[in-house]
Design a protein around this motif. Structure first.
Motif, PDB file in Angstrom:
ATOM      1  N   SER A  58       0.846  -1.191   0.000  1.00  0.00           N
ATOM      2  CA  SER A  58       0.000   0.000   0.000  1.00  0.00           C
ATOM      3  C   SER A  58       0.881   1.240   0.000  1.00  0.00           C
ATOM      4  O   SER A  58       2.019   1.210   0.483  1.00  0.00           O
ATOM      5  N   ILE A  59       0.345   2.329  -0.539  1.00  0.00           N
ATOM      6  CA  ILE A  59       1.120   3.567  -0.596  1.00  0.00           C
ATOM      7  C   ILE A  59       1.352   4.120   0.812  1.00  0.00           C
ATOM      8  O   ILE A  59       2.401   4.724   1.082  1.00  0.00           O
ATOM      9  N   ALA A  60       0.400   3.880   1.736  1.00  0.00           N
ATOM     10  CA  ALA A  60       0.574   4.354   3.113  1.00  0.00           C
ATOM     11  C   ALA A  60       1.784   3.693   3.765  1.00  0.00           C
ATOM     12  O   ALA A  60       2.563   4.351   4.474  1.00  0.00           O
ATOM     13  N   ALA A  61       1.960   2.392   3.517  1.00  0.00           N
ATOM     14  CA  ALA A  61       3.109   1.680   4.082  1.00  0.00           C
ATOM     15  C   ALA A  61       4.412   2.184   3.477  1.00  0.00           C
ATOM     16  O   ALA A  61       5.419   2.359   4.179  1.00  0.00           O
ATOM     17  N   VAL A  62       4.415   2.430   2.165  1.00  0.00           N
ATOM     18  CA  VAL A  62       5.614   2.945   1.503  1.00  0.00           C
ATOM     19  C   VAL A  62       6.031   4.282   2.105  1.00  0.00           C
ATOM     20  O   VAL A  62       7.193   4.497   2.454  1.00  0.00           O
ATOM     21  N   VAL A  63       5.076   5.204   2.245  1.00  0.00           N
ATOM     22  CA  VAL A  63       5.382   6.528   2.791  1.00  0.00           C
ATOM     23  C   VAL A  63       5.854   6.414   4.245  1.00  0.00           C
ATOM     24  O   VAL A  63       6.816   7.075   4.658  1.00  0.00           O
ATOM     25  N   THR A  64       5.202   5.556   5.035  1.00  0.00           N
ATOM     26  CA  THR A  64       5.587   5.385   6.439  1.00  0.00           C
ATOM     27  C   THR A  64       7.026   4.906   6.566  1.00  0.00           C
ATOM     28  O   THR A  64       7.816   5.460   7.352  1.00  0.00           O
ATOM     29  N   PHE A  65       7.386   3.898   5.796  1.00  0.00           N
ATOM     30  CA  PHE A  65       8.757   3.379   5.887  1.00  0.00           C
ATOM     31  C   PHE A  65       9.768   4.330   5.246  1.00  0.00           C
ATOM     32  O   PHE A  65      10.951   4.307   5.608  1.00  0.00           O
ATOM     33  N   ARG A  66       9.326   5.171   4.318  1.00  0.00           N
ATOM     34  CA  ARG A  66      10.224   6.220   3.799  1.00  0.00           C
ATOM     35  C   ARG A  66      10.568   7.221   4.900  1.00  0.00           C
ATOM     36  O   ARG A  66      11.695   7.714   4.979  1.00  0.00           O
ATOM     37  N   VAL A  67       9.601   7.517   5.761  1.00  0.00           N
ATOM     38  CA  VAL A  67       9.879   8.395   6.905  1.00  0.00           C
ATOM     39  C   VAL A  67      10.915   7.744   7.816  1.00  0.00           C
ATOM     40  O   VAL A  67      11.859   8.406   8.280  1.00  0.00           O
ATOM     41  N   PHE A  68      10.770   6.431   8.059  1.00  0.00           N
ATOM     42  CA  PHE A  68      11.759   5.731   8.869  1.00  0.00           C
ATOM     43  C   PHE A  68      13.130   5.741   8.201  1.00  0.00           C
ATOM     44  O   PHE A  68      14.164   5.858   8.875  1.00  0.00           O
ATOM     45  N   GLN A  69      13.160   5.614   6.876  1.00  0.00           N
ATOM     46  CA  GLN A  69      14.431   5.745   6.158  1.00  0.00           C
ATOM     47  C   GLN A  69      15.088   7.089   6.458  1.00  0.00           C
ATOM     48  O   GLN A  69      16.295   7.166   6.711  1.00  0.00           O
ATOM     49  N   GLY A  70      14.297   8.157   6.410  1.00  0.00           N
ATOM     50  CA  GLY A  70      14.832   9.484   6.685  1.00  0.00           C
ATOM     51  C   GLY A  70      15.374   9.610   8.097  1.00  0.00           C
ATOM     52  O   GLY A  70      16.441  10.189   8.317  1.00  0.00           O
ATOM     53  N   LEU A  71      14.658   9.049   9.079  1.00  0.00           N
ATOM     54  CA  LEU A  71      15.094   9.127  10.472  1.00  0.00           C
ATOM     55  C   LEU A  71      16.397   8.365  10.685  1.00  0.00           C
ATOM     56  O   LEU A  71      17.322   8.867  11.349  1.00  0.00           O
ATOM     57  N   PHE A  72      16.491   7.158  10.146  1.00  0.00           N
ATOM     58  CA  PHE A  72      17.723   6.379  10.302  1.00  0.00           C
ATOM     59  C   PHE A  72      18.865   6.967   9.474  1.00  0.00           C
ATOM     60  O   PHE A  72      20.029   6.917   9.875  1.00  0.00           O
ATOM     61  N   GLY A  73      18.537   7.534   8.300  1.00  0.00           N
ATOM     62  CA  GLY A  73      19.561   8.208   7.508  1.00  0.00           C
ATOM     63  C   GLY A  73      20.145   9.397   8.246  1.00  0.00           C
ATOM     64  O   GLY A  73      21.336   9.694   8.137  1.00  0.00           O
ATOM     65  N   ALA A  74      19.299  10.087   9.018  1.00  0.00           N
ATOM     66  CA  ALA A  74      19.769  11.218   9.812  1.00  0.00           C
ATOM     67  C   ALA A  74      20.758  10.772  10.882  1.00  0.00           C
ATOM     68  O   ALA A  74      21.689  11.505  11.222  1.00  0.00           O
ATOM     69  N   LEU A  75      20.590   9.578  11.436  1.00  0.00           N
ATOM     70  CA  LEU A  75      21.554   9.047  12.400  1.00  0.00           C
ATOM     71  C   LEU A  75      22.885   8.751  11.729  1.00  0.00           C
ATOM     72  O   LEU A  75      23.960   8.983  12.298  1.00  0.00           O
ATOM     73  N   LEU A  76      22.807   8.263  10.521  1.00  0.00           N
ATOM     74  CA  LEU A  76      23.984   7.756   9.815  1.00  0.00           C
ATOM     75  C   LEU A  76      24.907   8.863   9.310  1.00  0.00           C
ATOM     76  O   LEU A  76      26.135   8.785   9.465  1.00  0.00           O
ATOM     77  N   MET A  77      24.334   9.910   8.739  1.00  0.00           N
ATOM     78  CA  MET A  77      25.142  10.911   8.032  1.00  0.00           C
ATOM     79  C   MET A  77      26.085  11.705   8.951  1.00  0.00           C
ATOM     80  O   MET A  77      27.289  11.773   8.707  1.00  0.00           O
ATOM     81  N   PRO A  78      25.599  12.342  10.029  1.00  0.00           N
ATOM     82  CA  PRO A  78      26.525  13.074  10.904  1.00  0.00           C
ATOM     83  C   PRO A  78      27.534  12.147  11.582  1.00  0.00           C
ATOM     84  O   PRO A  78      28.687  12.542  11.822  1.00  0.00           O
ATOM     85  N   ALA A  79      27.107  10.909  11.903  1.00  0.00           N
ATOM     86  CA  ALA A  79      28.021   9.961  12.533  1.00  0.00           C
ATOM     87  C   ALA A  79      29.192   9.648  11.613  1.00  0.00           C
ATOM     88  O   ALA A  79      30.337   9.502  12.073  1.00  0.00           O
TER      89      ALA A  79
END
Length: 538
Positions: free
Chosen positions: A121-142
């Motif tokens: 579903s598109i709702a699931a795709v968007v939700t997990f894209r948000v999680f991608q952004g949150l985890f990506g934010a942890l990764l980049m400055p580190a």
């Protein structure tokens, strides 16, 4: 002033190396160049996902029956989560160690990617894209914090140069890889590809990375500061995302911009009162650091905003496939790959001021050159301007990063890395929104006259508005069954009007890049870069 670091090694371990020397020889673990390879693999996933998904959006829309607004949120949700979380994520790295936050970021990003590929579903795709952004934010400055702590001062610029090369190549190469995967596999493969890459980064991280923490690293959390900054960033990025839909004159747009300004003001006041602030405002007393942040914003406005229309130009005006369009951008990618490590070496020798100013000057010329493109421009001329743009961006990606991170104290390296990435994300969003508004205004102004001058049948206001939306992305609004002669006229009008809008947007981007030349003259080598290689291993 250089911050002190604490040795947390055991009695039988070697002492930390001197700041000017490489890290102690412990085989793979803690080796600077292997550390660079490890963080580059992780960073590549995040940078690639910024552009690779755009190619998959039409296939996702068709397969999941999503609306156009739903598909927009596949990109917007990712960038919103990334931009809002970067500085806080950098602080987490400073508090708990960059190795831990990097490993969590890599694992979470890969897991979220796999979950998207399994979504129905598109709702699931968007939700997990948000999680991608949150985890990506942890990764980049580190990743930046690890490089800062591992490399000796004289090699830090070269390391950041290669790091910038990976980001630039991944960002520019996303459309090519995305086109190949979508055309020859499926849209899910665009996300599944991150799973083995993330697993590789995790294994390398467990084997190679060592943690580094300054003696006066933060011991508490500025919870209210995090809430105020996150709210202010959310309102700003949300306004930039929604402005093209709402309109720049709409009350909702300015309500969110006003809320953002208020949030930043309250955050600034609070940071002067809390014992351990999220971002010590004294950080911005460093003119070079502040100039580096502003420079990163301006660079991203010119680069991301200008490049946004080039993809439409190549595909919708020149009729190229996504793969062909990506291949035509190879001169840009290639010059960033070649130029980034060379820029690192040049900055190490001369300091950042001259390379940064020269890079933005080249970017100014390239954006001016892109304003001269038209429907008949050949590949050779396009390649010239794309190559010059890549050559100009390379020293800025490297130098501005080193200026920001190197002028921050060691215990604030994660926050500084978050600032660098947040500045780039905000600049990219601002560039797309502002230059998009320039394009829309130019098309709205020119299209009625061009339509009339071509002798085409008059349109109602509703039809004109619909046509204008299509022309803003280079699409000719030709109704089905239109006679060939009229279809050719409509296509000519649409493409000429789009190119006039792209030309004006490129000139505005060139003006922003010219301002950035002056900002670059305020930069200088990081005063605290030498603290990195003396950091303790945990």
């Amino acid at each position: 002033m250089t911050s002190q670091t604490v040795d947390t090694t055991g009695p039988g371990d070697k002492a930390p190396a001197a700041p000017s020397d490489p890290a102690p020889d412990r085989g793979l673990r803690g080796h600077p160049w292997f550390t660079l390879i490890t963080v580059a693999v992780g960073v590549m996933m995040v940078a690639l996902d910024g552009t690779i998904v755009a190619i998959a959006n039409p296939a996702i829309q068709k397969d999941l029956g999503a609306s156009f607004a739903d598909v927009q949120w596949i990109t917007n949700g990712y960038f919103l989560a990334l931009a809002v979380s970067l500085i806080t994520a950098g602080k987490l790295g400073d508090r708990f160690g960059h190795r831990q936050t990097f490993l969590i970021g890599v694992t979470g990003f890969a897991a979220a990617s796999g979950a998207i590929g399994l979504s129905h579903s598109i709702a699931a795709v968007v939700t997990f894209r948000v999680f991608q952004g949150l985890f990506g934010a942890l990764l980049m400055p580190a990743a930046l914090g690890l490089l800062r702590a591992t490399f000796p001062a004289e090699k830090l610029n070269m390391a950041i140069g290669i790091w910038g090369m990976v980001i630039g190549a991944s960002t520019a190469g996303g459309p090519i890889l995305g086109g190949v995967l979508v055309e020859h596999v499926n849209w899910q493969s665009v996300f599944f590809i991150n799973v083995p890459v993330g697993a590789l980064a995790l294994v390398l991280g467990l084997l190679i990375l060592t943690d580094h923490r300054a003696e006066n690293a933060p011991r508490s959390f500025d919870v209210l500061g995090i809430a105020l900054l996150s709210g202010a960033m959310f309102c700003l990025v949300w306004a930039l995302i929604k402005a093209p839909t709402w309109g720049w004159g709409d009350a909702k747009t300015w309500l969110f911009i006003g809320a953002s300004v208020l949030g930043f003001a309250l955050f600034s006041v609070w940071e002067t009162k809390v014992k351990e602030p999220l971002i010590p405002l004294s950080l911005f007393r460093s003119v070079p650091l502040s100039a580096g942040v502003v420079l990163m914003v301006l660079m991203a406005i010119a680069f991301m905003g200008g490049l946004f229309f080039v993809t439409f130009y190549l595909q919708n005006v020149h009729g190229m496939s996504p793969i062909d369009a990506g291949l035509h951008l190879l001169p840009l990618t290639g010059m960033m790959i070649v130029g980034s490590p060379l820029a690192g070496a040049l900055i190490t020798k001369l300091g950042p001021r001259i390379p940064l100013a020269g890079g933005m000057a080249a970017t100014t010329v390239a954006m001016y050159g892109m304003s001269t493109l038209d429907a008949g421009t050949g590949s050779a001329v396009m390649s010239l301007w794309f190559a010059l743009l890549g050559l100009g961006l390379a020293p800025v990606m490297v130098g501005a990063t080193e200026v920001i991170v190197g002028n921050a104290a060691m215990e604030l390296s994660g926050v500084a890395g978050g600032l660098q990435q947040a500045a780039m994300q905000i600049g990219g969003s601002l560039g797309t929104a502002v230059l998009g508004a320039v394009m829309a205004s130019k098309v709205d102004h020119d299209l009625p006259g061009n339509w009339k001058d071509a002798g085409l049948p008059p349109l109602s206001q509703a039809q004109l508005d619909q046509a204008s939306e299509a022309v803003q992305v280079g699409v000719a609004p030709v109704p089905k069954g239109t006679p060939e002669a009229f279809a050719a006229k409509i296509t000519s009008v649409a493409h000429d009007t789009f190119i006039s809008g792209m030309s004006l947007a490129s000139l505005v981007a060139a003006g922003v890049a010219a301002v950035a030349v002056l900002v670059a003259l305020l930069t200088r080598r990081g005063e605290n870069a030498e603290a990195g290689a003396g950091a303790a291993h945990i």
